[in-house]
Scaffold this active site. Structure first.
Site, short mmCIF file in Angstrom:
data_model
loop_
_atom_site.label_atom_id
_atom_site.label_comp_id
_atom_site.label_asym_id
_atom_site.label_seq_id
_atom_site.Cartn_x
_atom_site.Cartn_y
_atom_site.Cartn_z
N LYS A 126 0.84 -1.30 -0.16
CA LYS A 126 0.12 0.06 0.18
C LYS A 126 0.88 1.20 -0.15
O LYS A 126 0.37 2.33 -0.41
CB LYS A 126 -0.96 -0.08 1.23
N LYS A 210 -4.58 -8.69 -8.29
CA LYS A 210 -5.80 -9.03 -7.63
C LYS A 210 -6.87 -8.10 -8.05
O LYS A 210 -6.52 -6.88 -8.22
CB LYS A 210 -5.48 -8.87 -6.04
N LYS A 213 -11.19 -3.04 -5.17
CA LYS A 213 -12.05 -1.86 -4.97
C LYS A 213 -11.19 -0.67 -5.23
O LYS A 213 -11.81 0.31 -5.62
CB LYS A 213 -12.90 -1.74 -3.86
P1 TYM Z 1 -11.14 -6.18 2.42
O1 TYM Z 1 -11.89 -5.17 2.59
O2 TYM Z 1 -10.02 -5.87 1.53
O3 TYM Z 1 -11.61 -7.37 1.84
C1 TYM Z 1 -12.76 -8.08 2.31
C2 TYM Z 1 -12.88 -9.63 2.06
O4 TYM Z 1 -12.79 -9.86 0.77
C3 TYM Z 1 -11.68 -10.52 0.39
N1 TYM Z 1 -11.26 -10.13 -0.88
C4 TYM Z 1 -10.94 -11.09 -2.13
N2 TYM Z 1 -11.21 -12.39 -2.06
C5 TYM Z 1 -10.86 -12.98 -3.38
N3 TYM Z 1 -10.42 -12.15 -4.39
C6 TYM Z 1 -10.21 -10.85 -4.46
N4 TYM Z 1 -9.76 -10.26 -5.50
C7 TYM Z 1 -10.44 -10.27 -3.07
N5 TYM Z 1 -10.49 -9.06 -2.69
C8 TYM Z 1 -10.85 -8.83 -1.34
C9 TYM Z 1 -10.45 -10.18 1.50
O5 TYM Z 1 -9.69 -11.32 1.63
C10 TYM Z 1 -11.44 -10.27 2.55
O6 TYM Z 1 -11.68 -11.53 3.08
N6 TYM Z 1 -8.23 -6.66 6.48
C11 TYM Z 1 -9.54 -6.99 5.95
C12 TYM Z 1 -10.73 -6.45 6.70
C13 TYM Z 1 -10.71 -7.09 8.08
C14 TYM Z 1 -11.03 -8.50 8.63
C15 TYM Z 1 -10.82 -8.41 10.31
C16 TYM Z 1 -11.11 -9.69 8.03
C17 TYM Z 1 -10.72 -6.07 9.37
N7 TYM Z 1 -10.66 -6.95 10.37
C18 TYM Z 1 -10.94 -9.36 10.94
C19 TYM Z 1 -11.20 -10.68 8.89
C20 TYM Z 1 -11.41 -10.61 10.04
C21 TYM Z 1 -9.38 -6.25 4.60
O7 TYM Z 1 -8.85 -5.21 4.25
O8 TYM Z 1 -10.38 -6.98 3.70
#
Ligand code: TYM
Length: 351
Positions: A126, A210, A213
């Site tokens: 990032k 990947k 968003k």
């Molecule tokens: P975030 O908001 O980036 O993404 C949310 C979830 O979507 C999955 N994801 C994907 N899976 C497959 N292919 C993709 N291209 C893709 N893009 C996103 C992510 O792996 C995630 O499961 N750090 C986390 C949010 C978070 C969290 C937590 C998750 C905060 N606290 C506690 C689990 C437990 C995140 O940034 O997700």
């Protein structure tokens, strides 16, 4: 380390409980849906206790316009419900309403080591090409707050996409170090659930990146708010190679774009990759892409429609999040209180 007083109770064995979160830092994508949301619904429907969170405190680790953050948090909640999360069966809320996350996050900032944080690849990604000195301290501490999200509920399983694997390893390390430092068996060592054909959905423009968003190109992703026409156009224009589809998954190994589209088809249809290839072996993308577009529209269209309906009543979404937060708070508070007792913090009401 000096062991903690023997009065500390060990809540073993841990009850199976799922926690996961999504950042409301933009609209949700097909990657979020297949890698996370769809699987959240499956876990709920398996009858496991499920807690799902819009992690707005994580979202502000990079700048968020306040009005957009509110809107995206509501839209995220609408996406959960539209995809099949039942707020009566799962707990659904936004993180900032339950202060235990921030409080435990601070305690974990004092457990996690700088060396561990320095190894986090997501922070490096990032800040790559940017001035890392100008990144927020919150972005650096992000994985420690994530561990607090999970462990303040004593969650045992965390369904996520592949990109969260390293963060969950850190969560395990924090639990183990806390338990060792204080001589307790208080926090569970969580199990990451990274399963299925779509643990890493790739960009439609570049099969090595990947789907995200935050990608500047809207053509790279399918958004849950896209219309049927937009979905079909993005799939039609998705980057591919000139070869027909092969008959084995192995033969997709060096064809990232083809592999990605087949994986998406597999995850959306619920068929294995092998079964998809039995059906499409020898087909050109001119045949496969329209079939994939039809499938994506059939699966995502009803979710988008339900999201749009839910978004007409934002006050109702806020009430749902408020009720979820109250239920989350009731689970988190006793665990946080016990953590404070273990650490040696005086609080009114404790012995
Ligand atoms: P975030 O908001 O980036 O993404 C949310 C979830 O979507 C999955 N994801 C994907 N899976 C497959 N292919 C993709 N291209 C893709 N893009 C996103 C992510 O792996 C995630 O499961 N750090 C986390 C949010 C978070 C969290 C937590 C998750 C905060 N606290 C506690 C689990 C437990 C995140 O940034 O997700």
């Amino acid at each position: 380390m000096t062991p903690a007083p023997s009065a500390v109770q060990t809540p073993k064995p841990f009850k199976p409980r799922i926690f996961s979160g999504i950042q409301p830092s933009g609209g949700l994508t097909l990657g979020n849906y297949l890698g996370a949301l769809k699987r959240f619904v499956e876990k709920q429907d398996e009858g496991i206790e499920t807690i799902y969170c819009l992690v707005d405190m994580h979202a502000i680790t990079v700048w968020q316009d306040p009005e957009k953050l509110r809107q995206q948090t509501r839209e995220g909640a609408a996406a959960f419900i539209a995809a099949g999360i039942d707020p009566a069966r799962s707990i659904l809320f936004n993180q900032s309403q339950v202060s235990a996350h921030a409080e435990l996050g601070w305690i974990f900032n004092c457990v996690a080591r700088l060396g561990w944080m320095n190894r986090m690849t997501q922070f490096k990604d990032k800040t790559a090409g940017k001035n890392a000195e100008a990144a927020s301290l919150g972005l650096y501490a992000y994985p420690s707050l994530m561990a607090a999200d999970i462990l303040t509920y004593h969650a045992t399983m965390v369904p996520v996409g592949d990109d969260q694997k390293q963060h969950l390893e850190l969560c395990r390390d924090i639990a183990i170090k806390f338990n060792n430092d204080y001589g307790v068996d208080f926090f569970p060592v969580v199990e990451p659930l990274i399963e299925g054909a779509a643990t890493r959905v790739m960009s439609l423009r570049d099969g090595t990146k990947k789907m995200s968003k935050s990608d500047p190109s809207d053509q790279s992703r399918i958004n849950l708010t896209d219309s049927a026409d937009q979905i079909a156009a993005k799939i039609r224009k998705a980057k591919t190679d000139p070869e027909p589809l092969p008959d084995t998954a192995e033969a997709l190994k060096d064809r990232p774009e083809a592999k990605n589209l087949v994986n998406i088809y597999s995850a959306l249809s619920g068929q294995t990759v092998a079964a998809v290839l039995v059906e499409f072996a020898g087909a050109q993308f001119g045949t496969f892409k329209p079939r994939l577009a039809d499938l994506a529209v059939a699966k995502l269209g009803p979710i988008t429609d339900a999201m749009n309906r839910l978004m007409t009543d934002p006050a109702e979404i806020d009430r749902t999040l408020g009720k979820g937060a109250a239920r989350a708070e009731a689970l988190a508070r006793p665990i946080l209180n016990k953590t404070k007792d273990i650490v040696g913090m005086i609080r009114s009401g404790s012995e």
